[in-house]
Write an enzyme that holds these catalytic residues in place. Sequence first.
Site, PDB file in Angstrom:
ATOM      1  N   ASP A   1     -30.129  58.989  26.684  1.00 43.67           N
ATOM      2  CA  ASP A   1     -30.633  57.814  27.397  1.00 43.67           C
ATOM      3  C   ASP A   1     -31.226  58.279  28.720  1.00 43.67           C
ATOM      4  O   ASP A   1     -30.614  59.066  29.451  1.00 43.67           O
ATOM      5  CB  ASP A   1     -29.513  56.807  27.649  1.00 43.67           C
ATOM      6  N   LEU A   2     -32.455  57.798  29.045  1.00 41.61           N
ATOM      7  CA  LEU A   2     -33.140  58.232  30.263  1.00 41.61           C
ATOM      8  C   LEU A   2     -32.543  57.545  31.485  1.00 41.61           C
ATOM      9  O   LEU A   2     -32.191  56.366  31.459  1.00 41.61           O
ATOM     10  CB  LEU A   2     -34.634  57.912  30.161  1.00 41.61           C
TER      11      LEU A   2
ATOM     12  N   ASP B   1     -35.662  53.213  26.232  1.00 37.54           N
ATOM     13  CA  ASP B   1     -35.648  54.605  26.691  1.00 37.54           C
ATOM     14  C   ASP B   1     -34.508  55.376  26.039  1.00 37.54           C
ATOM     15  O   ASP B   1     -33.991  56.332  26.610  1.00 37.54           O
ATOM     16  CB  ASP B   1     -35.530  54.653  28.215  1.00 37.54           C
TER      17      ASP B   1
END
Length: 507
Positions: free
Chosen positions: A381-382, A423
């Site tokens: 996960d960004l 994202d």
Amino acid sequence: MNRLGNRGWLAYLLAGAAITGTTLFSQRWTVAGATALQVSAVLAVLYGLLRHRPARPVFWWLTAAGLGFYAAAQAWWRIGFGGTRPDIPTESYDDLLFFLAFGCSAAALLVLAGRYVPPVQRRADGLDGLIVFVGMAGVTWTVAAEPFLVGHDGNASAVLLFGTYEILDLIRISLAGMVVLSAGRRSTAERLMLGGTLTQIVGDVVFTTAQAGRNVYGWDPALLTGLRITELQDLLWVFGSVLIGAAALHPAMARPAVARSTDGRMSRLRLVVFVLLAVACPLLSGGFRPGSTTTFVPVLLSAVLSLLLVVRMGVLGGLVQRRAEALDAALRQQDELRAELEHRATHDSLTGLANRAALTTAIEAATARPPGARGWLVLLDLDGFKQVNDNLGHPVGDELLVALGDDFRAVAPDGLVARLGGDEFAVVLGPATAETVEERAAALLRVASLARRVAGHPVQVSASLGLLDLDQAGTVARALHDVDMALYAAKGAGRACYRFAAAPAAN
């Protein structure tokens, strides 16, 4: 009343057939009755035009004109010569009337053939009509034309007149053949009309052949007891007019013929006709008349017929080739469409990476293998991506996601890289040691945190990772839950790091 009107064609047909039969028993009645029947056929067509008002009346107007000229010509012939004229009409007004009748009949058949034949196949059907023309010319030359020419040697006007009749008849036969050989079901009106036209053509052929045979062979014109050639031809001519008149009275005459496409294919009926013509024409080229030496014309016609048949086979072969190519192209297009649909169903439309459905399938396949051969699941996960979207806009965010997806795929070329939405990404790796997986995780963190320039803007994000040994997962749902917990642990540890999923507690 309306029902009675719709049955009027049947009453006319039955009455016409009965009256036609009675004309055989009285010469005087033949002159009056046959002429009256032919005139009634003209009136029937005109009444049908007025009552049913067909959408395309040109064919029926031409038919009415042809029947009118036909009736006038034969009335002149019967009244002037008592129905026993010894030869074809020559040097008389009825020749012009017959020519006009044949011309109108041919024009009507041409209009009808144009309706039956769709534009895309007119070339093939026109070629079929020419084959019928040449084949019948070869047959009639030996059976009728040459014997007539022998009997009228030196009489140029008679030869020219006979040739004109023959050509007009051959044109009508060819056009009628095009209509008859066309595909599809016909209405009752169409069948009656075609039956009447063909009956009249047969009458012409019988008359011409009998006269030519009488000149050369000395045939007795009597065919059956009490029935002579002149009476038989009159019977066919008159009853043909009755059939056409009944067709015009039928309610179905208002419905125009519908083009029935065959894409140039050859029906069984056409094939049978062509085979018969191809066999008959060469067989007769040696001369049907005993002692005949005039073989050049039938041999030439046989050669032309053979050439046309070869061309027709070439057209058919070209059609088969085009259809095969079209089918092959359609199958390729179908395969490409299927592949595209399958790709869309299993891939993310933005990045081209696998989607959640493909990831689920990959995890199912991994967990179905025995422990030790299942591999690893990485959930990524960004961090900071929301700020990029909020500050620089979604187009910049989308371009960043595409670039990151390419980088993640480069780090794990032997694994499955998927975008789960927003994202969030996932990677399925093959069997490996924990140390190797840590190296891969470090590489993913490194490329995720690279400083980039996207659409002219400096951008930098990071990532948090959850790592799960799929040997610890029993189901897909359990695997996704455990790796998600590991990801949250990484975020709780300060982000930009990775954490392993905890091993399940022993029972």
